[in-house]
Design an enzyme around this catalytic site. Sequence first.
Site, short mmCIF file in Angstrom:
data_model
loop_
_atom_site.label_atom_id
_atom_site.label_comp_id
_atom_site.label_asym_id
_atom_site.label_seq_id
_atom_site.Cartn_x
_atom_site.Cartn_y
_atom_site.Cartn_z
CD GLU A 37 -3.10 -0.89 0.35
OE1 GLU A 37 -3.30 0.26 -0.08
OE2 GLU A 37 -3.82 -1.86 0.04
CB CYS A 75 -1.61 7.30 1.53
SG CYS A 75 -3.13 6.50 2.00
P1 NAD Z 1 8.26 4.65 5.01
O1 NAD Z 1 8.26 3.84 3.78
O2 NAD Z 1 9.42 5.53 5.28
O3 NAD Z 1 8.11 3.73 6.30
C1 NAD Z 1 7.09 2.75 6.44
C2 NAD Z 1 7.58 1.63 7.33
O4 NAD Z 1 8.70 1.02 6.72
C3 NAD Z 1 8.02 2.06 8.72
O5 NAD Z 1 7.56 1.11 9.65
C4 NAD Z 1 9.53 2.05 8.63
O6 NAD Z 1 10.17 1.71 9.84
C5 NAD Z 1 9.81 0.97 7.60
N1 NAD Z 1 11.03 1.23 6.82
C6 NAD Z 1 11.55 2.44 6.50
N2 NAD Z 1 12.67 2.30 5.76
C7 NAD Z 1 12.84 0.96 5.60
C8 NAD Z 1 13.82 0.17 4.92
N3 NAD Z 1 14.84 0.73 4.29
N4 NAD Z 1 13.68 -1.16 4.95
C9 NAD Z 1 12.66 -1.74 5.61
N5 NAD Z 1 11.72 -1.05 6.28
C10 NAD Z 1 11.80 0.29 6.28
O7 NAD Z 1 6.90 5.48 4.97
P2 NAD Z 1 6.40 6.57 5.98
O8 NAD Z 1 7.21 7.81 5.84
O9 NAD Z 1 6.24 5.98 7.33
O10 NAD Z 1 4.92 6.83 5.42
C11 NAD Z 1 4.66 7.74 4.40
C12 NAD Z 1 4.44 7.05 3.08
O11 NAD Z 1 3.50 6.02 3.21
C13 NAD Z 1 3.87 7.98 2.03
O12 NAD Z 1 4.50 7.73 0.81
C14 NAD Z 1 2.40 7.60 1.96
O13 NAD Z 1 1.78 7.88 0.74
C15 NAD Z 1 2.48 6.13 2.23
N6 NAD Z 1 1.23 5.64 2.76
C16 NAD Z 1 0.46 4.82 2.01
C17 NAD Z 1 -0.77 4.38 2.50
C18 NAD Z 1 -1.67 3.48 1.70
O14 NAD Z 1 -2.57 2.92 2.30
N7 NAD Z 1 -1.46 3.30 0.42
C19 NAD Z 1 -1.18 4.78 3.76
C20 NAD Z 1 -0.37 5.61 4.50
C21 NAD Z 1 0.84 6.05 4.00
#
Ligand code: NAD
Length: 455
Positions: free
Chosen positions: A210, A244
Amino acid sequence: MNDYKELIQKQRKYFSKGHTKSLEFRIQALQKLRDSIKSNEQELMDALNKVLNKSEFDSYITEIGILLEEIRFTLKHIKKWAKPRKVKSSIAQFGAKSMIYTEPYGVALVISPWNYPFELAVAPLIGAIAAGNCAVLKPSELTPATSELLEKIISGTFPEEYIAVVQGGVETSQGLLKEKWDYIFFTGSVSVGKMIMEAAAKSLTPVTLELGGKSPCIVHKDANLVLAAKRIAWGKFINAGQTCVAPDYLYIHREVQDEFLSLFQKAIVELYTDDVFKSGEFTRIVSERHFNRLTHFIKGSIHYGGKHESSSLTIEPTVLTDVTWEDDVMKEEIFGPILPVLTYSDHSDMIDGINQRPKPLALYVFSESESFQQTILEKISFGGGCINDTVYHLSSPYLPFGGVGESGVGAYRGKGSFDTFSHEKSILKQTTKVDFPFRYQNRKNGLKLLKKVIK
Ligand code: NAD
């Protein structure tokens, strides 16, 4: 890392005992989860206020109420969803019965982001439980108060061999991803989504991703501008644009830009007051890094807002005009309370502009013309969205939610969540009363007979 191995092994062992597959067990687990959320409502609101300055109203509507509704809906339908489904058999299988059984994958990993830190961890969990899986949740490190509370709630409700929370940042996430899972459900950014898919590919683990991206909001010249202004202001600035599916940018017909922008300004003031610093109820930006990233976008023609306060990490609703695709603000997902406005006169240029970029997670179109609405639906591929509204499609359990292309893989919510966490096992139950000879190759005139049945 060894700890994760031990935890996963415990969950595998627990799963293999078969308890989680019983419908009664799943129903009870969902009821327990619901009761725990209800009894921690105030703590949740306090934690959400601490991490993001969310108001109680926003916390209830976007984090607590939505989960309670999802659980209610799941409990109402789970018996029907879990029932083996009889489907037709083809003529070549005359006498046989065809069935589809749903079965849980096993042990699922759910990695979630910070913007709806409780909701986005628990919503997939509802599907995982309903389908009969064990699960490990890895919430975001950027919202520690809600992650701690999530762990407290989950560990107080379920044994860790069934459902567990592992807190930590990138390294924890990477450590978890080194292990073998039966399903990985990830919500987060596109760049991390790619890493998740790469890690999952090593063991061919199925995934749901997602993700995010730039979601356009189109306002055509025949739109109901009063309603459009109100609904866009709501969808864009709820959670300070850290949603998002928030409209990332506005694409408006040039003829109605001025009228719309003046209505939009009124709508912002009506919903959020003309001074969010004074009202103190506007969601803050999650971190200094994101605050600095966002304030860098505030330049050029600032039509409305633009003020920001680093001590409270707050940015007021901001509208930028005279924007082009070349501006920084149009080069990445904004994820904050800044709305750039692009204009069009010819809608094919607008459609081309959107289609030259990655497929959006959401798209919104405001127009009274069915044929214009239809043109947009037919010519642009995107995850999902609304006609004459923003963000609201997410609140329907009847509409599975997910992206397409770079905005995601798979979908969930409502029955979609149950389906996501279930493998569909197709079974042909053959009759032993007859044995039609035409399928066997050694039969005389076999091919001739076969061609009569399979044309
Ligand atoms: P992110 O990708 O930075 O982090 C998400 C999760 O991944 C966190 O738990 C984090 O600890 C982990 N993570 C971060 N870097 C990682 C890596 N290198 N390897 C493995 N795991 C890692 O996202 P964010 O900043 O927390 O959230 C914002 C993003 O999420 C935006 O792009 C938003 O659009 C998206 N989002 C999508 C939805 C949806 O339902 N489609 C909902 C909410 C947010």
